[in-house]
Each structure stands twice: as structure tokens, then as C-alpha cells.
Design a protein around this motif. Sequence first.
Motif, PDB file in Angstrom:
ATOM      1  N   LYS A  75       0.835  -1.207   0.000  1.00 28.42           N
ATOM      2  CA  LYS A  75       0.000   0.000   0.000  1.00 28.42           C
ATOM      3  C   LYS A  75       0.868   1.254   0.000  1.00 28.42           C
ATOM      4  CE  LYS A  75      -4.293  -1.938   1.673  1.00 28.42           C
ATOM      5  NZ  LYS A  75      -5.104  -2.323   2.831  1.00 28.42           N
ATOM      6  N   GLN A  76       1.974   1.189   0.726  1.00 25.47           N
ATOM      7  CA  GLN A  76       2.918   2.306   0.723  1.00 25.47           C
ATOM      8  C   GLN A  76       3.471   2.504  -0.695  1.00 25.47           C
ATOM      9  OE1 GLN A  76       6.534   1.585   2.937  1.00 25.47           O
ATOM     10  NE2 GLN A  76       6.821   3.756   3.410  1.00 25.47           N
ATOM     11  N   ALA A  77       3.779   1.413  -1.367  1.00 26.20           N
ATOM     12  CA  ALA A  77       4.326   1.503  -2.726  1.00 26.20           C
ATOM     13  C   ALA A  77       3.295   2.055  -3.713  1.00 26.20           C
ATOM     14  CB  ALA A  77       4.812   0.128  -3.181  1.00 26.20           C
ATOM     15  N   ILE A  78       2.048   1.611  -3.566  1.00 22.87           N
ATOM     16  CA  ILE A  78       1.002   2.085  -4.475  1.00 22.87           C
ATOM     17  C   ILE A  78       0.831   3.604  -4.313  1.00 22.87           C
ATOM     18  CG2 ILE A  78      -1.488   1.975  -4.973  1.00 22.87           C
ATOM     19  CD1 ILE A  78      -1.273  -1.067  -4.127  1.00 22.87           C
ATOM     20  N   ALA A  79       0.923   4.065  -3.070  1.00 24.60           N
ATOM     21  CA  ALA A  79       0.754   5.491  -2.805  1.00 24.60           C
ATOM     22  C   ALA A  79       1.968   6.307  -3.259  1.00 24.60           C
ATOM     23  CB  ALA A  79       0.505   5.706  -1.315  1.00 24.60           C
ATOM     24  N   THR A  80       3.137   5.706  -3.260  1.00 21.82           N
ATOM     25  CA  THR A  80       4.372   6.460  -3.504  1.00 21.82           C
ATOM     26  C   THR A  80       4.903   6.329  -4.926  1.00 21.82           C
ATOM     27  OG1 THR A  80       4.950   5.971  -1.212  1.00 21.82           O
ATOM     28  CG2 THR A  80       6.691   6.897  -2.589  1.00 21.82           C
TER      29      THR A  80
ATOM     30  N   LEU B 228      11.731   3.601   4.108  1.00 18.49           N
ATOM     31  CA  LEU B 228      11.206   3.792   2.746  1.00 18.49           C
ATOM     32  C   LEU B 228      10.454   5.119   2.618  1.00 18.49           C
ATOM     33  CD1 LEU B 228       9.933   0.184   1.900  1.00 18.49           C
ATOM     34  CD2 LEU B 228      11.774   1.405   0.746  1.00 18.49           C
ATOM     35  N   ALA B 229       9.847   5.552   3.725  1.00 20.66           N
ATOM     36  CA  ALA B 229       9.053   6.787   3.689  1.00 20.66           C
ATOM     37  C   ALA B 229       9.915   8.003   3.364  1.00 20.66           C
ATOM     38  CB  ALA B 229       8.343   6.980   5.022  1.00 20.66           C
ATOM     39  N   LYS B 230      11.219   7.871   3.584  1.00 22.96           N
ATOM     40  CA  LYS B 230      12.117   8.998   3.304  1.00 22.96           C
ATOM     41  C   LYS B 230      12.520   9.059   1.839  1.00 22.96           C
ATOM     42  CE  LYS B 230      14.071   8.754   7.935  1.00 22.96           C
ATOM     43  NZ  LYS B 230      14.755   7.591   8.527  1.00 22.96           N
TER      44      LYS B 230
END
Lengths: 109, 174
Positions: B48-53, B108-110
Motif C-alpha cells: 500500500k505504501q508503494a502504491i501510494a508512492t 522507505l518513507a524517506k
Amino acid sequence: MNAATNAVRPAFLALLLGTAAIAVPAQAETIEVTIDRLAYAPAAIEAKVGDEVEWINKDALVHTATVTGGAEVLLPAKKSGRLRLQEPGSFDYICRYHPNMKGHITVRP
Amino acid sequence: MTIRLTTAAAAIALLIGGNWALAADKPTDPQIAHIAYTAGVIDIEAAKQAIATSKNKAVVEFAESMVRDHESVNKQALDLVKKLNVTPEDNGTSKALSQAAETKRSELAKLTGADFDKAYVENEVAYHKQVNGALETLLIPSAQNAELKSLLETGLKLFQGHQQHAEHIATELK
């Protein structure tokens, strides 16, 4: 291997029954491939142009039957999908989502 | 057998890098169910983080199939534990997995763009390798219930596919 046997049988029957097999084009067939626990069964099939392949997906996962650079059939969870074979050749196919699922179709003219 | 399990446990502990509360103990079925479910949730969150980013089509499509597959397997796992009347039991391995995942998520968020894509996909390769190793050497051999064992075996096949898929994308990103 079963599929190969099945594909041969109608021609053999036609001979036995004395049908004019040469004049009458053989009827197109549907060849079934089952998907269970991330495997195509049978993994290799033989068919002829005009036949249809039906993939029956028994998994609770979405799969595809994808020929690299060619046709793709989307196979939703617990559903089936079909593809009519339009050209002769020897085709490897995979599931695009699970590339360790591998199948092969030999299509005779 | 004890030696093999200890080695497996040590290997996982090393990979996870967190506390290895279970040590050489064979996990019980309720613990195995919890570990398997937790591992799935972690990968769904990462996806989900990847889809958003991510803006990369191959990466987003991969992430979408991670959500789809792991949600499906986790649903099967929940149905099974309900049927078997088993309550998944939290344990050291699940906690260590979650902790490591949280660290990875903030790392990863960075990142953005190609840096994010590369780091996400590389982690997917490593993560699936780690989970598959645990399934193969510890979780599947320890599972007592035949249906649970069978679900884990299907899971292993599925996640081996995910690993190959991730490896393939990793090569394309280079």
C-alpha cells in the motif's frame, strides 16, 4: 500427456468409423487446463488451430495465462477463461502474477 | 532435528535482527497461524505504501498483486483458524517481524522516485526470501494440523512466485 492423447483420439475414431476425415474439417475442440495450487495441469498441451483452451482456476487467487509478447487471458479467482488458438506454433506461457507457473501449448495447423 | 530447528531459528533471528523470543522452540499451530498472518499483513502494508508512492507502472502493478494475493491468503488463513477453532497466538517471531517492518517502512518513507522503487523492490525480494526460508525450514515442518500445513505449502509456492516476480522487476529497475 493426457491432452496429447485426447487430441489424437478424434482422428483415430474418425478412421475407425470410416468418416471422410480429409474432406470434412475436424471439429474444433475445447482443451481443459486446471489451475490448482499454482500449477497448470496438464502443464503441456497439444491442440490444433481453431481449438479453444479453457483454463479452470480453482485457486482463490487471480491468475493469468500469458504468452510473452502475445495473448493474455485473465483468470479471476475460482473462475475460468478461454482462448481460441488462431495460429500454429509452439508457445510457452506463464502466469504474469506468479511467473513460476509455467505452461506450454503446441498448436498444429 | 533439534539441531536443524535451532539452525533455522538462528538463521531467521539473524535475518530479522530483532529479538528472537522463540529461540529453538518449535512454534505451535496457533503461533504459526499468527506468524503467517502477520507476515501477510506486513507485505500488504508495504504494498500500500508503494502504491501510494511509486509512479512506476511495473512496481505499482506488482504491489497491487501483493495486496490481492496476501489478502486472499490471509482470508483463507482466517477462515481456517475459525473452522479449526484455533486462536492465533501472538509471539516473539510475530513481534520481531512487525518491528522490523516498521523500521523498514519509515526508511522507505524517506525515499521518492526511482530510489523508493529500487529500495521497495529489493526489500520485497529480501522479505519474501526470508519468509520462504522460515516457511520451508521451520513453519511447515512444525505445523501439526494437516490443513494448516497444506495452506502453508500453497503459501510457500505463492510467495516463491512473488520472490521471482520481485527479482524480475529488480533487474528491470537497474
